[in-house]
Design a protein around this motif. Structure first.
Motif, mmCIF file in Angstrom:
data_model
loop_
_atom_site.group_PDB
_atom_site.id
_atom_site.type_symbol
_atom_site.label_atom_id
_atom_site.label_comp_id
_atom_site.label_asym_id
_atom_site.label_seq_id
_atom_site.Cartn_x
_atom_site.Cartn_y
_atom_site.Cartn_z
ATOM 1 N N GLY A 1 0.780 -1.224 0.000
ATOM 2 C CA GLY A 1 0.000 0.000 0.000
ATOM 3 C C GLY A 1 0.815 1.278 0.000
ATOM 4 O O GLY A 1 0.251 2.377 -0.045
ATOM 5 N N TYR A 2 2.148 1.167 0.061
ATOM 6 C CA TYR A 2 2.996 2.355 0.134
ATOM 7 C C TYR A 2 3.224 3.004 -1.236
ATOM 8 O O TYR A 2 3.011 4.201 -1.416
ATOM 9 N N ALA A 3 3.707 2.221 -2.179
ATOM 10 C CA ALA A 3 4.044 2.760 -3.494
ATOM 11 C C ALA A 3 4.077 1.623 -4.507
ATOM 12 O O ALA A 3 4.321 0.464 -4.136
ATOM 13 N N PRO A 4 3.839 1.937 -5.773
ATOM 14 C CA PRO A 4 3.888 0.869 -6.782
ATOM 15 C C PRO A 4 5.310 0.449 -7.100
ATOM 16 O O PRO A 4 6.211 1.284 -7.201
ATOM 17 N N VAL A 5 5.502 -0.844 -7.207
ATOM 18 C CA VAL A 5 6.756 -1.384 -7.745
ATOM 19 C C VAL A 5 6.598 -1.429 -9.257
ATOM 20 O O VAL A 5 5.580 -1.890 -9.775
ATOM 21 N N MET A 6 7.595 -0.933 -9.963
ATOM 22 C CA MET A 6 7.540 -0.903 -11.420
ATOM 23 C C MET A 6 8.564 -1.875 -11.994
ATOM 24 O O MET A 6 9.673 -1.993 -11.476
ATOM 25 N N GLY A 7 8.170 -2.570 -13.023
ATOM 26 C CA GLY A 7 9.072 -3.523 -13.653
ATOM 27 C C GLY A 7 8.780 -3.670 -15.121
ATOM 28 O O GLY A 7 7.929 -2.965 -15.684
ATOM 29 N N MET A 8 9.469 -4.585 -15.745
ATOM 30 C CA MET A 8 9.309 -4.808 -17.173
ATOM 31 C C MET A 8 9.757 -6.210 -17.542
ATOM 32 O O MET A 8 10.358 -6.920 -16.723
ATOM 33 N N PHE A 9 9.432 -6.611 -18.764
ATOM 34 C CA PHE A 9 9.980 -7.837 -19.350
ATOM 35 C C PHE A 9 10.920 -7.414 -20.470
ATOM 36 O O PHE A 9 10.558 -6.610 -21.328
ATOM 37 N N ARG A 10 12.125 -7.968 -20.465
ATOM 38 C CA ARG A 10 13.140 -7.498 -21.398
ATOM 39 C C ARG A 10 13.293 -8.377 -22.638
ATOM 40 O O ARG A 10 14.008 -8.012 -23.566
ATOM 41 N N ASP A 11 12.630 -9.536 -22.656
ATOM 42 C CA ASP A 11 12.730 -10.445 -23.801
ATOM 43 C C ASP A 11 11.325 -10.674 -24.352
ATOM 44 O O ASP A 11 10.519 -11.404 -23.761
ATOM 45 N N ILE A 12 11.038 -10.022 -25.481
ATOM 46 C CA ILE A 12 9.704 -10.039 -26.064
ATOM 47 C C ILE A 12 9.806 -10.215 -27.572
ATOM 48 O O ILE A 12 10.724 -9.714 -28.212
ATOM 49 N N GLU A 13 8.833 -10.921 -28.152
ATOM 50 C CA GLU A 13 8.740 -11.006 -29.603
ATOM 51 C C GLU A 13 7.268 -11.026 -29.992
ATOM 52 O O GLU A 13 6.404 -11.369 -29.178
ATOM 53 N N GLY A 14 6.985 -10.636 -31.224
ATOM 54 C CA GLY A 14 5.583 -10.621 -31.631
ATOM 55 C C GLY A 14 5.395 -10.247 -33.086
ATOM 56 O O GLY A 14 6.310 -9.747 -33.758
ATOM 57 N N GLN A 15 4.195 -10.505 -33.584
ATOM 58 C CA GLN A 15 3.814 -10.149 -34.932
ATOM 59 C C GLN A 15 2.295 -10.056 -35.007
ATOM 60 O O GLN A 15 1.589 -10.586 -34.153
ATOM 61 N N PHE A 16 1.806 -9.376 -36.027
ATOM 62 C CA PHE A 16 0.358 -9.281 -36.221
ATOM 63 C C PHE A 16 0.057 -8.964 -37.676
ATOM 64 O O PHE A 16 0.923 -8.499 -38.421
ATOM 65 N N GLU A 17 -1.196 -9.222 -38.078
ATOM 66 C CA GLU A 17 -1.667 -8.907 -39.418
ATOM 67 C C GLU A 17 -2.691 -7.787 -39.318
ATOM 68 O O GLU A 17 -3.688 -7.902 -38.599
ATOM 69 N N TYR A 18 -2.435 -6.707 -40.055
ATOM 70 C CA TYR A 18 -3.285 -5.520 -39.938
ATOM 71 C C TYR A 18 -3.576 -4.948 -41.313
ATOM 72 O O TYR A 18 -2.689 -4.864 -42.165
ATOM 73 N N ASN A 19 -4.832 -4.567 -41.524
ATOM 74 C CA ASN A 19 -5.255 -3.953 -42.775
ATOM 75 C C ASN A 19 -5.527 -2.477 -42.515
ATOM 76 O O ASN A 19 -6.513 -2.124 -41.866
ATOM 77 N N GLU A 20 -4.650 -1.629 -43.007
ATOM 78 C CA GLU A 20 -4.795 -0.199 -42.740
ATOM 79 C C GLU A 20 -6.024 0.407 -43.416
ATOM 80 O O GLU A 20 -6.638 1.329 -42.875
ATOM 81 N N GLU A 21 -6.386 -0.092 -44.584
ATOM 82 C CA GLU A 21 -7.524 0.472 -45.303
ATOM 83 C C GLU A 21 -8.841 0.194 -44.594
ATOM 84 O O GLU A 21 -9.706 1.060 -44.502
ATOM 85 N N THR A 22 -8.994 -1.010 -44.089
ATOM 86 C CA THR A 22 -10.257 -1.383 -43.439
ATOM 87 C C THR A 22 -10.199 -1.212 -41.925
ATOM 88 O O THR A 22 -11.225 -1.263 -41.255
ATOM 89 N N GLY A 23 -8.992 -1.045 -41.376
ATOM 90 C CA GLY A 23 -8.853 -0.917 -39.928
ATOM 91 C C GLY A 23 -9.046 -2.231 -39.202
ATOM 92 O O GLY A 23 -9.355 -2.247 -38.008
ATOM 93 N N GLU A 24 -8.840 -3.340 -39.894
ATOM 94 C CA GLU A 24 -9.043 -4.661 -39.297
ATOM 95 C C GLU A 24 -7.723 -5.257 -38.819
ATOM 96 O O GLU A 24 -6.726 -5.245 -39.547
ATOM 97 N N LEU A 25 -7.740 -5.763 -37.605
ATOM 98 C CA LEU A 25 -6.608 -6.501 -37.050
ATOM 99 C C LEU A 25 -6.977 -7.972 -37.109
ATOM 100 O O LEU A 25 -7.809 -8.447 -36.340
ATOM 101 N N ASN A 26 -6.395 -8.689 -38.075
ATOM 102 C CA ASN A 26 -6.832 -10.051 -38.349
ATOM 103 C C ASN A 26 -6.289 -11.078 -37.361
ATOM 104 O O ASN A 26 -6.953 -12.052 -37.040
#
Length: 200
Positions: free
Chosen positions: A45-70
């Motif tokens: 309850g005193y203060a938030p501990v902040m952290g992160m993940f340093r090893d990440i990977e990802g991909q996605f398919e996105y249609n800019e014209e239709t605004g669809e994230l497939n």
């Protein structure tokens, strides 16, 4: 100029084909050199501990014209957790929290996307943590979409995102009963994604 029926039919087919081609989604790969993911959680309850993940990977398919994230997927290596405190990081990798040796990966798989504005939307996905999968809504903002000015010079998207989850929903309950560690976890993401020009 009036077109004959065969000419009009040919023109319609060509236009339909062009529209279909231009509306194809593109694949984007997350640039690991420009990906930041942070989390915040209250400590006694005193203060938030902040952290992160340093090893990440990802991909996605996105249609800019239709605004669809497939589709899309992000993978976080549990052992890469970092809070700038070695003893605490070691504890976070243990069964009390991430149990990294048993569950080495944390995954988020896109299941739906809803546009909420010209450059904003809500991504719904399945977050798998500690072997359990739960849906999570992530608020996203498309900051910029353009050719990169330096380095690779490929077409790149710049994205910010945030979400709030309760870790207990995934069975992570250490420290809840005595109030040592909060339940609510605030997640923030900032990353660049590079268009794969060789994919179609």
């Amino acid at each position: 100029m009036k077109l004959s029926f065969p000419e009009a039919l040919t023109t319609s087919i060509l236009l339909a084909t062009a529209t279909s081609v231009s509306a194809e989604p593109a694949k984007f790969e997350v640039d690991e050199e420009h990906f930041s993911m942070s989390f915040e959680i209250m400590h006694i309850g005193y203060a938030p501990v902040m952290g992160m993940f340093r090893d990440i990977e990802g991909q996605f398919e996105y249609n800019e014209e239709t605004g669809e994230l497939n589709s899309g997927k992000l993978v976080f290596k549990a052992s890469s957790v970092f809070t700038n405190h070695d003893k605490r990081d070691d504890h976070l990798r243990k069964p009390d929290f991430l149990d990294a040796s048993k569950y080495p990966e944390i995954t988020f798989v896109v299941s739906d996307f809803e546009k909420t504005g010209d450059n904003t939307g809500v991504v719904t996905g399945d977050l798998t943590l500690l072997g359990q999968t739960r849906p999570v809504d992530v608020n996203v903002t498309l900051n910029k979409a353009a050719e990169y000015p330096i380095g690779h010079e490929d077409y790149t998207l710049g994205i910010s995102a945030e979400a709030v989850i309760n870790r207990s929903d995934w069975g992570m309950t250490y420290g809840l009963e005595n109030g040592l560690v909060g339940d609510e976890v605030r997640l923030r993401f900032g990353f660049e994604a590079i268009k794969d020009s060789g994919w179609f």
